[in-house]
Design a protein around this motif. Structure first.
Motif, mmCIF file in Angstrom:
data_model
loop_
_atom_site.group_PDB
_atom_site.id
_atom_site.type_symbol
_atom_site.label_atom_id
_atom_site.label_comp_id
_atom_site.label_asym_id
_atom_site.label_seq_id
_atom_site.Cartn_x
_atom_site.Cartn_y
_atom_site.Cartn_z
ATOM 1 N N UNK A 1 -115.053 30.412 -17.318
ATOM 2 C CA UNK A 1 -115.585 29.727 -18.502
ATOM 3 C C UNK A 1 -115.239 28.239 -18.563
ATOM 4 N N UNK A 2 -114.281 27.797 -17.751
ATOM 5 C CA UNK A 2 -113.866 26.391 -17.751
ATOM 6 C C UNK A 2 -114.592 25.561 -16.692
ATOM 7 N N UNK A 3 -115.452 26.202 -15.904
ATOM 8 C CA UNK A 3 -116.169 25.507 -14.825
ATOM 9 C C UNK A 3 -117.539 25.095 -15.335
ATOM 10 N N UNK A 4 -117.774 23.795 -15.407
ATOM 11 C CA UNK A 4 -119.032 23.293 -15.942
ATOM 12 C C UNK A 4 -120.038 22.921 -14.870
ATOM 13 N N UNK A 5 -121.289 22.775 -15.297
ATOM 14 C CA UNK A 5 -122.364 22.425 -14.362
ATOM 15 C C UNK A 5 -122.167 21.050 -13.742
ATOM 16 N N UNK A 6 -121.605 20.110 -14.514
ATOM 17 C CA UNK A 6 -121.410 18.765 -13.971
ATOM 18 C C UNK A 6 -120.422 18.776 -12.813
ATOM 19 N N UNK A 7 -119.360 19.576 -12.937
ATOM 20 C CA UNK A 7 -118.379 19.663 -11.862
ATOM 21 C C UNK A 7 -118.995 20.304 -10.623
ATOM 22 N N UNK A 8 -119.732 21.380 -10.820
ATOM 23 C CA UNK A 8 -120.393 22.025 -9.681
ATOM 24 C C UNK A 8 -121.359 21.059 -8.997
ATOM 25 N N UNK A 9 -122.086 20.294 -9.786
ATOM 26 C CA UNK A 9 -123.059 19.350 -9.232
ATOM 27 C C UNK A 9 -122.376 18.232 -8.451
ATOM 28 N N UNK A 10 -121.275 17.730 -8.981
ATOM 29 C CA UNK A 10 -120.535 16.673 -8.293
ATOM 30 C C UNK A 10 -120.062 17.147 -6.923
ATOM 31 N N UNK A 11 -119.429 18.306 -6.885
ATOM 32 C CA UNK A 11 -118.941 18.852 -5.620
ATOM 33 C C UNK A 11 -120.112 19.138 -4.683
ATOM 34 N N UNK B 1 -106.386 6.155 -17.920
ATOM 35 C CA UNK B 1 -107.538 5.397 -18.418
ATOM 36 C C UNK B 1 -107.224 3.902 -18.474
ATOM 37 N N UNK B 2 -106.038 3.564 -18.953
ATOM 38 C CA UNK B 2 -105.655 2.155 -19.029
ATOM 39 C C UNK B 2 -105.523 1.554 -17.635
ATOM 40 N N UNK B 3 -104.932 2.302 -16.711
ATOM 41 C CA UNK B 3 -104.794 1.814 -15.341
ATOM 42 C C UNK B 3 -106.167 1.622 -14.706
ATOM 43 N N UNK B 4 -107.063 2.585 -14.905
ATOM 44 C CA UNK B 4 -108.401 2.487 -14.335
ATOM 45 C C UNK B 4 -109.140 1.262 -14.869
ATOM 46 N N UNK B 5 -108.994 0.999 -16.174
ATOM 47 C CA UNK B 5 -109.645 -0.173 -16.759
ATOM 48 C C UNK B 5 -109.114 -1.457 -16.137
ATOM 49 N N UNK B 6 -107.788 -1.522 -15.958
ATOM 50 C CA UNK B 6 -107.198 -2.722 -15.376
ATOM 51 C C UNK B 6 -107.549 -2.913 -13.917
ATOM 52 N N UNK B 7 -107.708 -1.805 -13.187
ATOM 53 C CA UNK B 7 -107.989 -1.886 -11.752
ATOM 54 C C UNK B 7 -109.482 -1.900 -11.441
ATOM 55 N N UNK B 8 -110.303 -1.696 -12.474
ATOM 56 C CA UNK B 8 -111.744 -1.673 -12.244
ATOM 57 C C UNK B 8 -112.241 -0.395 -11.605
ATOM 58 N N UNK B 9 -111.479 0.705 -11.781
ATOM 59 C CA UNK B 9 -111.915 1.990 -11.225
ATOM 60 C C UNK B 9 -112.968 2.615 -12.133
ATOM 61 N N UNK B 10 -113.942 3.320 -11.578
ATOM 62 C CA UNK B 10 -114.912 4.009 -12.423
ATOM 63 C C UNK B 10 -114.262 5.162 -13.189
ATOM 64 N N UNK B 11 -114.797 5.430 -14.362
ATOM 65 C CA UNK B 11 -114.342 6.546 -15.207
ATOM 66 C C UNK B 11 -115.532 7.471 -15.413
ATOM 67 N N UNK B 12 -115.301 8.747 -15.139
ATOM 68 C CA UNK B 12 -116.361 9.748 -15.167
ATOM 69 C C UNK B 12 -115.981 10.874 -16.100
ATOM 70 N N UNK B 13 -116.942 11.452 -16.796
ATOM 71 C CA UNK B 13 -116.699 12.643 -17.595
ATOM 72 C C UNK B 13 -117.476 13.811 -17.020
ATOM 73 N N UNK B 14 -116.794 14.939 -16.841
ATOM 74 C CA UNK B 14 -117.457 16.168 -16.394
ATOM 75 C C UNK B 14 -117.530 17.206 -17.499
ATOM 76 N N UNK B 15 -117.174 16.814 -18.706
ATOM 77 C CA UNK B 15 -117.213 17.723 -19.834
ATOM 78 C C UNK B 15 -118.623 17.813 -20.399
ATOM 79 N N UNK B 16 -118.939 18.947 -20.993
ATOM 80 C CA UNK B 16 -120.225 19.105 -21.643
ATOM 81 C C UNK B 16 -121.344 19.487 -20.695
#
Length: 221
Positions: A87-97, A206-221
């Motif tokens: 129940x914790x495995x979402x479609x976005x995660x499956x699609x990414x992999x 999140x703060x480190x990613x913002x400072x380093x310019x790393x992308x932030x992704x959401x797989x929820x929903x």
């Protein structure tokens, strides 16, 4: 070819399999609620805060495996996967992999959670390679101890590099290397790859990613 590494807990699944496994055993009455539930919550909060003592945690987490035969553990494991993890495995995660696999990337899940708990989960994603903390065994039974270096913090880099070298590969063997993670505990490996991605990150990451310019992704929903 690309190298693509995924954290598991709170990254590819919307929860923590280590925490959920202990809660599963408590819910079934296999572990005493009064003895285990508060400690399980305490360790989980320490992990999220980046203060977890991995050796103390593994003593707590692996000990229950030593109390039961593997045949019984395997039965519980299948129930756990069905009731608590799928129940914790979402479609976005499956699609990414699936997208990375379809493009021919060498993919692995790299997790601090032990391989007994996580082995069936990676098969749900079609990923062949798992780099996880390994529970020690003797005569077909778990001992309650860890074998080798835990796959945690800087240990993830050591374990990934040993895995690559066993195949005659190295970081430079790949055009690009990716690591997807939610946790501040994974900053060492995130900093090692060419393409770090923060997935539904904790506040520190999140703060480190913002400072380093790393992308932030959401797989929820």
């Amino acid at each position: 070819m690309d190298l693509v590494l995924f954290d598991l807990d709170n990254t590819l699944i919307a929860g923590d399999s280590d925490f959920e496994w202990a809660q599963f055993l408590i819910g079934k009455g296999i572990l005493d609620r009064d003895l285990y539930e508060a400690k399980n919550l305490e360790f989980y909060e320490q992990y999220k805060a980046g203060t977890l003592d991995i050796d103390l945690f593994l003593d707590f987490q692996l000990h229950p495996l030593s109390r039961f035969p593997r045949s019984q553990l395997d039965l519980w494991q299948r129930e756990f996967l069905s009731r608590h993890i799928l129940p914790l495995v979402g479609d976005k995660a499956r699609s990414l992999v699936g997208g990375h696999l379809a493009r021919g990337a060498l993919c692995a899940i790299v997790t601090a959670t032990n391989s007994f708990v996580t082995g069936p989960i990676i098969r749900e994603f079609g990923i062949a390679h798992l780099i996880a903390t390994i529970p020690a065994q003797e005569d077909g039974r778990f001992t309650g101890k860890v074998r080798g270096l835990p796959s945690f913090r800087e240990g993830k880099i050591v374990r990934v590099e040993a895995w690559l070298e066993a195949m005659g590969l190295w970081w430079s063997s790949f055009e690009r290397s990716w690591f997807y993670s939610d946790s501040l505990n994974d900053l060492p490996l995130l900093s090692r790859v060419s393409n770090p991605v923060a997935v539904d990150p904790d506040p520190t990451l999140r703060a480190h990613a913002a400072g380093a310019g790393w992308p932030v992704l959401s797989l929820l929903g």
